[in-house]
Design a protein around this motif. Structure first.
Motif, PDB file in Angstrom:
ATOM      1  N   PHE A  61       0.841  -1.201   0.000  1.00  0.00           N
ATOM      2  CA  PHE A  61       0.000   0.000   0.000  1.00  0.00           C
ATOM      3  C   PHE A  61       0.876   1.251   0.000  1.00  0.00           C
ATOM      4  O   PHE A  61       0.669   2.174  -0.792  1.00  0.00           O
ATOM      5  N   ILE A  62       1.888   1.236   0.860  1.00  0.00           N
ATOM      6  CA  ILE A  62       2.815   2.373   0.900  1.00  0.00           C
ATOM      7  C   ILE A  62       3.511   2.510  -0.454  1.00  0.00           C
ATOM      8  O   ILE A  62       3.632   3.600  -1.009  1.00  0.00           O
ATOM      9  N   ALA A  64       2.433   1.681  -3.283  1.00  0.00           N
ATOM     10  CA  ALA A  64       1.508   2.153  -4.318  1.00  0.00           C
ATOM     11  C   ALA A  64       1.372   3.668  -4.274  1.00  0.00           C
ATOM     12  O   ALA A  64       1.193   4.312  -5.297  1.00  0.00           O
ATOM     13  N   PHE A  65       1.472   4.244  -3.071  1.00  0.00           N
ATOM     14  CA  PHE A  65       1.282   5.685  -2.947  1.00  0.00           C
ATOM     15  C   PHE A  65       2.586   6.456  -3.056  1.00  0.00           C
ATOM     16  O   PHE A  65       2.604   7.579  -3.542  1.00  0.00           O
ATOM     17  N   VAL A  66       3.683   5.868  -2.587  1.00  0.00           N
ATOM     18  CA  VAL A  66       4.969   6.557  -2.635  1.00  0.00           C
ATOM     19  C   VAL A  66       5.881   5.808  -3.604  1.00  0.00           C
ATOM     20  O   VAL A  66       6.527   4.832  -3.239  1.00  0.00           O
ATOM     21  N   ARG A  70       9.139   2.357  -3.706  1.00  0.00           N
ATOM     22  CA  ARG A  70       8.792   1.067  -4.288  1.00  0.00           C
ATOM     23  C   ARG A  70       9.997   0.125  -4.428  1.00  0.00           C
ATOM     24  O   ARG A  70       9.935  -1.001  -3.945  1.00  0.00           O
ATOM     25  N   ARG A 124      -0.553  -2.307  -9.172  1.00  0.00           N
ATOM     26  CA  ARG A 124      -0.172  -1.625 -10.410  1.00  0.00           C
ATOM     27  C   ARG A 124      -0.837  -2.288 -11.618  1.00  0.00           C
ATOM     28  O   ARG A 124      -0.453  -2.038 -12.757  1.00  0.00           O
ATOM     29  N   SER A 140      -9.852  11.923  -6.212  1.00  0.00           N
ATOM     30  CA  SER A 140      -8.865  11.965  -5.136  1.00  0.00           C
ATOM     31  C   SER A 140      -8.108  10.644  -5.113  1.00  0.00           C
ATOM     32  O   SER A 140      -8.572   9.631  -5.626  1.00  0.00           O
ATOM     33  N   ARG A 141      -6.909  10.669  -4.517  1.00  0.00           N
ATOM     34  CA  ARG A 141      -6.080   9.450  -4.499  1.00  0.00           C
ATOM     35  C   ARG A 141      -6.802   8.309  -3.800  1.00  0.00           C
ATOM     36  O   ARG A 141      -6.703   7.159  -4.197  1.00  0.00           O
ATOM     37  N   TRP A 142      -7.518   8.651  -2.746  1.00  0.00           N
ATOM     38  CA  TRP A 142      -8.216   7.610  -2.004  1.00  0.00           C
ATOM     39  C   TRP A 142      -9.308   6.970  -2.874  1.00  0.00           C
ATOM     40  O   TRP A 142      -9.480   5.758  -2.893  1.00  0.00           O
ATOM     41  N   PHE A 145      -7.864   4.715  -5.381  1.00  0.00           N
ATOM     42  CA  PHE A 145      -7.506   3.443  -4.766  1.00  0.00           C
ATOM     43  C   PHE A 145      -8.739   2.568  -4.579  1.00  0.00           C
ATOM     44  O   PHE A 145      -8.757   1.397  -4.934  1.00  0.00           O
TER      45      PHE A 145
END
Lengths: 236, 256, 272
Positions: A61-62, A64-66, A70, A124, A140-142, A145
């Motif tokens: 999850f982290i 995917a956002f940052v 990766r 991804r 929004s990013r959320w 997701f």
């Protein structure tokens, strides 16, 4: 089964292959002991599996956002997975004591890698077109997701869940070999040393059933969850 | 040749990082007075490497030998079966359930059975390695063979190519990336399988060395053996990756 | 309310292995509010690039784009843009109704945008009654694209951008979808900009056809279509249609090269 039973009585089978009825009698001889051992091994496997799911999905999850994190997360995962299970077990036993904590952690260590890979690939796995659509609606990013990334990742997540469940059982069993008091692995090792063929077979079958069940449960949940078919190629 | 300097640079970086880590390790133990049973000093582990070198080499050789033989056997077997399964669909339908049954069985559970049949010794290790490494190679190889471009296959069909030529010119090249992906997974589990079966049979390999030194609280030997096993796991991983790169020079993207 | 579109000297260049590749070179076009424009050109002329810049999916390297009086990014954040992709781009796990309602879910209730239509209203508009609860995989390609058009209209966009929406459909389905799209556009009061590589389609649909040429991509000509509205299939065999098609064709193949233009004029004309 019937064939096995008959040929055993006829004396065709080697000592190392018992008749199904003999294995069954081994179970009936001590159902409570085997049940306790089964519970012990299963609990360690489930605890470790749960920890592995939380850690692997959290890391993915982290990632995917940052995007910057990766490669680090993936390389850490690969590095950790390259430590042979067998090398980690005695060390953890030294540090944390030879108890359920160590064995749960080994189960987690054995099973986290397919979960991590599945989640990282899955997060991804959305289509570029879909992402552009969400961009046009300035989601929004959320919401991206929730509405896109998570559903797209489900097939990959389930692959990870399915592959990891038998590995958690394997980890739990293996950790018992370094000297646990109770568990299917312990019964197996004892039976092996006592040359108790029926018991060896019984424990092996129970172990196989455990990991098979782990896989099957997830396959069932997958079938119930993913009701849509694979995206069809509608180009003509 | 631009590759050579970057390789040397990377190698020296790895060396540097290792030295720094070892230094930090040694200093941390001195500074925080960590008891040796929790974490021995690098110096004492180094000493264990030297005093036990004969044992270490013997045990490592045993493990690697069984892993290698097992991997070779299962590789040949899996590739052959994959071609057979893909070519003759009914065979695959009949055999796949058995294969899947084998695969879902935990190694720890399979090893004792194998030992019952083939006895203590390297044979058990080899058979266990074959069983654990067989499945990933088979599945990936089959996936690769079936991934071949249908248009290319039709082209060969139009030219009247034989069954073998189909495989040789289209299906085999398509399946190579998948084969390597399978080999990478298989080689990791091969080393693990070899060590696990030693735990059950008690054969003199790295796995047993780790187990026994752990039980006997010979911490330095334990660490030496663990480090050896990690290093070899990494080497095996690097070797398969390098072989993959060398063979798949035409393909930039990696299969999943 | 529909908004006009003004593109002035929009350019896009990429760096490819240290070399600058110009995808779009000083493209300018204007489209009145409520108008229907079509961009036509061969593959690689930058027509999709231009459309994506209007939708703020990619940013121009130079030049300006105005939707009404706003930058594309502002228009996008106000949810004033509807976009239809070449593939239907439906989420396979959502039903027809849920796919059409997706923009509503994305935008949420907090959005200031009031001009909205209900999914059921749109299902009727694109004639998909009875398929509300079907999954995309159960629909034909034409039906999927209808869902995607309905989805693009659910927030009542000020401008509707269509990137070769019927390119993957067969000729017969495509003709029918074009007619439907015109009807939907007439009922929805929105500005429409269509990217296509079919001359017939461009002329049949649009008020103005922007002809593009490749390497570097630029708008080489603007051809106005003097056909009245509403358009009918009969118009496709009219002299006006035929002449306009030929003008677009000449624009595409280059009017400077006399031989090429002759060749183009001699090529088999519209078959309808």
């Amino acid at each position: 089964m019937l064939l096995l039973e008959l040929s055993k009585h006829a004396g065709y089978l080697p000592v190392t292959l018992p008749a199904p009825s003999q294995v069954w009698s081994a179970l009936l001889a001590n159902p409570r002991g085997i049940g306790l051992a089964l519970g012990e091994t299963t609990m360690n496997a489930i605890r470790g599996y749960a920890v592995a799911i939380v850690v692997a999905l959290g890391a993915a999850f982290i990632a995917a956002f940052v995007a910057a994190l990766r490669p680090t997360i993936y390389n850490l995962g690969v590095g950790l997975s390259s430590i042979p299970l067998i090398a980690a077990t005695p060390l953890l036993a030294l540090w944390l004591g030879n108890g359920p904590l160590t064995r749960s952690l080994i189960a987690g260590l054995a099973s986290y890698f397919p979960l991590l890979v599945g989640a990282m690939q899955g997060f991804r796995a959305y289509e570029t077109n879909h992402m552009e659509l969400f961009h046009v609606y300035s989601a929004s990013r959320w919401r991206v997701f929730r509405f896109l990334i998570l559903p797209s990742s489900l097939p990959y997540l389930f692959t990870g869940f399915k592959l990891a469940a038998p590995l958690a059982v394997l980890g739990s069993l293996t950790a018992e070999l370094t000297g646990a008091e109770n568990g299917i692995g312990v019964l197996m090792l004892n039976a092996l040393f006592n040359f108790d063929i029926k018991m060896v077979w019984l424990t092996v079958l129970v172990a196989c059933a455990m990991s098979g069940a782990g896989y099957a449960i997830w396959a069932l949940i997958e079938r119930l969850t993913i009701y849509w078919e694979a995206p069809s190629n509608s180009s003509g | 040749m631009r590759a050579a300097p970057t390789f040397l640079k990377r190698l020296s970086m790895v060396f540097l990082v290792t030295v720094i880590l070892l230094g930090a390790w040694q200093m941390a133990i001195v500074a925080f007075r960590i008891p040796p049973y929790l974490l021995p000093t690098p110096a004492s582990v180094g000493a264990a490497f030297i005093t036990n070198r004969a044992t270490l080499i013997d045990h490592t050789a045993f493990t690697l030998l069984s892993a290698f033989i097992g991997l070779a056997v299962s590789g040949l077997l899996a590739i052959g079966l994959a071609v057979l399964f893909v070519t003759y669909k009914p065979v695959s339908q009949a055999a796949m359930p058995v294969v899947i049954l084998f695969r879902s069985a935990p190694v720890t559970a399979v090893a004792p059975l194998i030992m019952l049949f083939v006895g203590r010794g390297i044979a058990t290790s080899v058979v266990v390695v074959v069983i654990v490494s067989f499945f990933p190679i088979l599945v990936n190889m089959m996936r690769g063979l079936m991934r071949a471009d249908p248009n290319a296959l039709e082209l060969l069909h139009v030219y009247g190519a034989t069954r073998w030529q189909h495989i040789r010119y289209v299906q085999a090249p398509y399946s190579l990336p998948f084969l390597f992906a399978g080999l990478r997974v298989a080689s990791a589990s091969a080393v693990l399988g070899a060590m696990l079966s030693e735990w059950v049979t008690g054969s003199p390999g790295l796995g047993v060395l780790i187990l026994e030194s752990g039980v006997m609280r010979e911490i330095e030997t334990l660490w030496a053996a663990v480090i050896t096993s990690v290093v070899f796991a990494l080497i095996v991983f690097a070797l398969t990756s390098a072989a993959e790169k060398a063979v798949l020079h035409w393909k930039a993207a990696q299969p999943t | 309310m529909p908004k006009d579109l003004t593109v002035k000297d929009a350019s896009k260049w990429f760096d490819s292995r240290g070399q600058q590749v110009i995808a779009l070179d000083r493209a300018s076009l204007s489209l009145p509010a409520g108008g229907f424009g079509a961009i036509i050109g061969p593959s690689g002329c930058g027509k999709s690039t231009l459309l994506r810049m209007v939708a703020d999916i990619i940013a121009p390297s130079a030049g300006s784009i105005l939707v009404g009086n706003e930058k594309p990014s502002t228009a996008r954040l106000e949810h004033a843009i509807g976009f239809v992709f070449q593939s239907a781009t439906l989420l396979p796990w959502r039903t027809v109704r849920e796919n059409i309602a997706l923009p509503l879910a994305i935008v949420g209730r907090k959005s200031k945008r009031v001009a909205r239509r209900t999914p059921d209203e749109l299902i009727e508009l694109v004639s998909l009654q009875g398929f509300e609860d079907a999954l995309p995989a159960q629909l034909s390609g034409g039906m999927q694209q209808r869902v995607s058009i309905a989805r693009a209209l659910v927030l009542a966009p000020d401008i509707l951008l269509l990137d070769e929406p019927f390119g993957a459909l067969d000729e017969i389905t495509r003709q029918r979808m074009n007619l439907e799209l015109l009807r939907i556009w007439a009922e929805s009061s929105t500005t429409a900009l269509l990217v296509t590589h079919s001359i017939d389609e461009a002329v049949f649909m649009a008020d103005s056809v922007f002809v593009m040429s490749p390497r570097p991509g630029r708008i080489s000509q603007v051809v106005d279509v003097p056909l009245p509205r509403p358009r009918t299939l009969q118009m496709m065999s009219s002299k006006i249609f035929f002449d306009t098609v030929n003008r677009v064709r000449e624009g595409l193949y280059g009017i400077d090269a006399q031989g090429t233009a002759d060749l183009a004029a001699g090529a088999p004309a519209v078959v309808q």
